[in-house]
Structure formats: structure tokens, C-alpha cells
Write an enzyme that holds these catalytic residues in place. Structure first.
Site, PDB file in Angstrom:
ATOM      1  CG  HIS A 136     -13.428   7.617  -5.811  1.00 22.45           C
ATOM      2  ND1 HIS A 136     -13.269   7.004  -4.599  1.00 22.45           N
ATOM      3  CD2 HIS A 136     -12.880   6.781  -6.719  1.00 22.45           C
ATOM      4  CE1 HIS A 136     -12.642   5.845  -4.773  1.00 22.45           C
ATOM      5  NE2 HIS A 136     -12.382   5.692  -6.050  1.00 22.45           N
ATOM      6  CG  ASP A 169     -10.454  -2.525   0.653  1.00 19.28           C
ATOM      7  OD1 ASP A 169      -9.447  -2.990   0.100  1.00 19.28           O
ATOM      8  OD2 ASP A 169     -11.308  -1.830   0.052  1.00 19.28           O
ATOM      9  CG  ASP A 192     -15.588   8.940  -2.804  1.00 24.36           C
ATOM     10  OD1 ASP A 192     -16.211   8.000  -3.301  1.00 24.36           O
ATOM     11  OD2 ASP A 192     -14.334   8.998  -2.717  1.00 24.36           O
TER      12      ASP A 192
HETATM   13  C1  XUL Z   1     -10.708  -0.428  -5.284  1.00 28.01           C
HETATM   14  C2  XUL Z   1      -9.741   0.613  -4.896  1.00 28.01           C
HETATM   15  C3  XUL Z   1     -10.147   2.012  -5.197  1.00 28.01           C
HETATM   16  C4  XUL Z   1      -9.018   2.890  -5.600  1.00 28.01           C
HETATM   17  C5  XUL Z   1      -9.444   4.274  -6.023  1.00 28.01           C
HETATM   18  O1  XUL Z   1     -10.327  -1.712  -4.995  1.00 28.01           O
HETATM   19  O2  XUL Z   1      -8.719   0.325  -4.335  1.00 28.01           O
HETATM   20  O3  XUL Z   1     -10.790   2.519  -4.084  1.00 28.01           O
HETATM   21  O4  XUL Z   1      -8.084   3.029  -4.587  1.00 28.01           O
HETATM   22  O5  XUL Z   1     -10.373   4.247  -7.037  1.00 28.01           O
END
Ligand code: XUL
Ligand code: CO
Length: 450
Positions: A110, A318, A113
């Protein structure tokens, strides 16, 4: 020491970590690969081309591993905790070291980031450009390639009510500016894709929300991006990443089928594919397999955010994808689709808060890579064995005759079918044999990895 542009600034932030090598399934060292042999051929192609692993900047470089109840725990010797430009540039060096030591060929980011947001757009964009230059030189020296870039349209307080879907048109402008700059940075870095994930493109309560208007705003925003991509000659693939909720109560691109509907409704289906994330699938109440197959059926699977959730925890944990059954299902879908073109497997994954050393960052990625390499081998073995595909083919064999073809080509009418139904003998059901098929998958898995 002032390093020249193309030098990998090997600052040794991952001090105890060697260049990671494939050492085969019998090796018990944690800092080695057991299944992923990048140049080994599967179905005639090197594993590296099937899997196209990417590491993401936001988790790998920026995630301090805090949670809603606790402080960050991650050791990040490359990070002095400030938002200085020097710190941002040093992170790039650390990331370059990480990518070259692990041999991961792609990365994702991003805008926010890699470089901090300043008091004005001018200052923010100036610093971003400086960091993008360093990233370009990092790419040259490591050989890493950008899988996709994106703009962070969810962290800054201005986006609390949404970005494209904000009730305030000035916020829409901000988001548009950010997407323009992030897309151009992505293009400059040779990015193969550009992602839209709209964590706040939804609502928190319908009591203050005009849902119809917000969906139109979102579609307009995506059209603006499509037109801009074309006008600057960006040939990468645009993706939208579905997620049902978190941080919003409901996101408009809540799952694959809702997103496909949205894209069709607003004339975007030929311009935007999907980036599908496992933990988003499970939050939507689906399996990853379901989401992938639904996207593939529509010709819309572009890329994958490879992670997994924690059963029983209703939020986006995640985790690194270490579940072999999951990676097998994912790779079977990818092989059946004919492989990735612009997409790949982006580890949108973070270590647990308790795995806080730089070494853990490497080990976590290796675990994901090995799980996917094994999944790829098993998926190829399932295809070679052929029993699953044959079973599915046979299951629909009654449709192969003249009648089935005529029905599907819309050449029959209900009155005729009614007449034909009267002529039928009793219809004997045929077993779906689910348990047998599940056992076949288990047996092939055991044999393929022996
Ligand atoms: C959030 C997510 C993000 C996207 C990119 O849940 O997955 O990190 O992958 O904005
Ligand atoms: Co993601």
C-alpha cells in the site's frame, strides 16, 4: 556508508538467517525449504511459475503484532519507530534483504506502508516518490518484481465514513488523488496488477446510510480508475478484493458472487478481476474453494491473498497458510484454471504475536511456501490420477445426449419436457459417493508426498 543505487544494502537485519535453500523433505532445519524447489517441474512448468509467491510490505515490514488488548511485540531491528524518511528508506533495505534471503520473487504494497502521510499532499507525494525510487533500486538489485500495488483508503481518520463511498465529496477527491498516485507508482515499479480493497466501502449503520448512492459512488470511482489506467498505459490487471466486513459492519463487495454482480451491474466486469483472500472467504461463511471456483466459473479469478483464519475466532487473523488440505484445494483450482497470468500467491499473512523474532518472519513464510508447494504436488497428482475429474464427467453424462444439448441450447419448451417426463420410467438415483471421493484425495495426498 552511502551505497550506490543498485547495491543491495545487506545490512544484516536478519543476522542469523542464511540464504534459504531447498534441502528436501528429510531436512529438519527450520531455516530451509523441504517441499518448494523453485525450478523443479510440475506439469512441465517450474514451481516458481505456478506459485508466484509474494510477500506483503504491510505485514512483513510494518506489522508490530499488536492486538486490541496488547502492545506490539515484533522485534524490528531495522525500524527506529519514527516516521522519518530515513526510517522508511531503511525498511526498504531490510525488505530487500528479506526477499533475497528467502528467494521470494514478488511483493505487494500500500502507498502508506512504504512512506508516511505528511501534513500536505505535496509533502506526502514527495516522500513517496523518494521511497519509490529506493524500491526501484531494491527491485533491480534483488530481482524481485511487484505483483500489485494499492492505496490505503482506510487508515486515515478522513476515511472513517468510507473513501469512494464517503458522504463527503472532498473525501472522494482525496481517495481519487491517492489512487492516481499509487497506480502511477505501481506502474513505475513494473507492477503486474493493482488492487482495490475497500475496508470502509460499506456501512457501520444503515440508519445514516444511503446504500444505493454509495454503491453508485463506488462504481464511479472504479470507472475513473479504469479510464486512468488506460490513459497512462498501465497494462497491469485491476483487481477488487472481496471481504464481507471488518472494519465496516458490511462491505459492498462482500463475497465473490456479490462482487461479480456489482461488476456486471455497473459495466465493470470486463475491466476488473478478483483478488481472493482465504480469511475473507471464511468470514463470508464460504470455503476458499467455493470462492475460487465461483470466480473461475465467471472467468474472473486474477490473484490470491494466501492466508487462513482461525476457526472459532470471528475476525481476520491472517495466519500463514500451513494447512495442506487448503493449499491442495487452492492449487487444484489454480491448475484447473490453467495457472496464474498476472496473479500469484501473496502472503497477506502475519505471524502470531508470540512469534516475534525476525527469524519467525522467515520461518512463517517458509512454512507457507512449503505448504503451497506440497499442495501443488498433490493437486497435480489428483489431476494425473484422473478419478475425480472422471467422476464429475460421468455424473453429468445424461446431459451429453441430444436431449441435454437441446435443452441447454434453449431448443426445448416446457410443454415438450412435460410430455417427455410422462414417458419416463422411474428415475433411479445414483450415489454422489462423497466419502469415497474424500478418501481418494487422502490416498493420493499420502502417495504424492511419499
Ligand atoms: C485486509 C486486506 C488488505 C488487502 C489490501 O483484510 O486483506 O490488506 O489485501 O488492501
Ligand atoms: Co488481502
Amino acid at each position: 556508508m552511502a551505497a550506490s543505487c543498485d547495491t543491495v544494502r545487506m545490512a544484516d537485519f536478519f543476522a542469523g538467517v542464511p540464504s534459504i535453500a531447498f534441502k528436501g523433505p528429510d531436512c529438519n532445519e527450520p531455516l530451509a525449504l523441504r517441499q518448494y524447489d523453485a525450478s523443479a517441474l510440475v506439469e512441465g512448468r517450474p514451481m516458481r511459475d505456478h506459485l508466484r509467491f509474494a510477500s506483503c510490505y504491510w505485514h512483513t515490514m510494518r506489522n508490530g503484532l499488536s492486538d486490541p488488548f496488547g502492545a506490539p511485540t515484533a522485534q524490528m531491528p531495522w525500524d527506529d519507530g519514527t516516521d522519518s524518511l530515513d526510517n522508511a528508506l531503511r525498511r526498504v533495505d531490510a525488505f530487500g534483504e528479506f526477499l533475497s534471503k528467502t528467494g521470494i520473487g514478488f511483493w505487494c504494497f500500500h502507498d502508506r506502508d512504504v512512506a508516511p502521510e505528511r501534513d500536505s499532499l505535496v509533502a506526502t507525494e514527495r516522500d513517496l516518490h523518494t521511497v519509490i525510487e529506493r524500491l526501484e533500486s531494491m527491485q533491480r538489485s534483488t530481482g524481485a518484481r511487484l505483483l500489485w500495488g494499492t492505496a490505503c483508503l482506510f487508515s486515515h481518520p478522513r476515511y472513517m465514513h468510507g473513501a469512494a463511498t464517503s458522504p463527503d465529496v472532498r473525501v472522494f477527491l482525496h481517495a481519487a488523488a491517492q489512487v492516481r498516485v499509487a497506480m502511477e507508482a505501481t506502474m513505475r515499479l513494473g507492477g503486474e496488477g493493482y488492487v482495490f480493497w475497500g475496508g470502509r466501502e460499506g456501512y457501520t449503520t444503515l440508519l445514516n446510510t444511503d446504500l444505493r448512492r454509495e454503491r453508485e459512488q463506488l462504481a464511479t470511482f472504479l470507472h475513473l480508475a479504469v479510464v486512468h489506467a488506460r490513459s497512462i498505459g498501465f497494462t497491469g490487471q485491476l483487481y477488487i478484493e472481496p471481504k464481507p466486513h471488518e472494519p465496516s459492519t458490511h462491505q459492498y463487495d462482500s463475497d465473490v458472487e456479490a462482487t461479480l454482480n456489482f461488476l456486471r451491474e455497473f459495466g465493470l466486469i470486463n475491466h476488473v478481476k478478483l483478488n481472493i483472500e482465504t480469511n475473507h472467504a471464511t468470514l463470508a461463511g464460504h470455503s476458499m474453494e467455493h470462492e475460487l471456483r465461483a470466480a473461475i466459473a465467471a472467468g474472473a479469478l486474477g490473484s490470491i491473498d494466501a492466508n487462513m483464519g482461525t476457526p472459532g475466532l470471528g475476525w481476520d487473523t491472517d495466519r500463514f497458510p500451513t494447512d495442506l488440505a487448503l493449499t491442495t484445494q487452492v492449487m487444484l483450482a489454480v491448475l484447473d484454471m490453467g495457472g496464474f497470468t498476472t496473479g500469484g500467491l501473496n502472503f497477506d499473512a502475519k505471524r502470531r504475536r508470540e512469534s516475534f523474532t525476525p527469524e519467525d518472519l522467515v520461518i512463517a513464510h517458509l512454512a507457507g511456501m512449503d505448504a503451497f508447494a506440497a499442495g501443488l504436488k498433490v493437486a497435480a497428482a489428483i489431476r494425473k490420477d484422473g478419478r475425480l475429474a472422471a467422476f464429475v464427467r460421468d455424473r453429468y453424462s445424461s446431459w451429453q445426449g441430444d436431449l441435454g444439448r437441446r435443452i441447454l441450447s434453449r431448443g426445448a419448451n416446457l410443454a415438450e419436457l412435460h410430455r417427455l417426463a410422462h414417458d419416463l420410467e422411474a428415475v433411479e438415483p445414483v450415489s454422489g459417493r462423497q466419502e469415497m471421493l474424500e478418501d481418494i484425495v487422502n490416498q493420493i495426498t499420502i502417495r504424492a508426498l511419499r
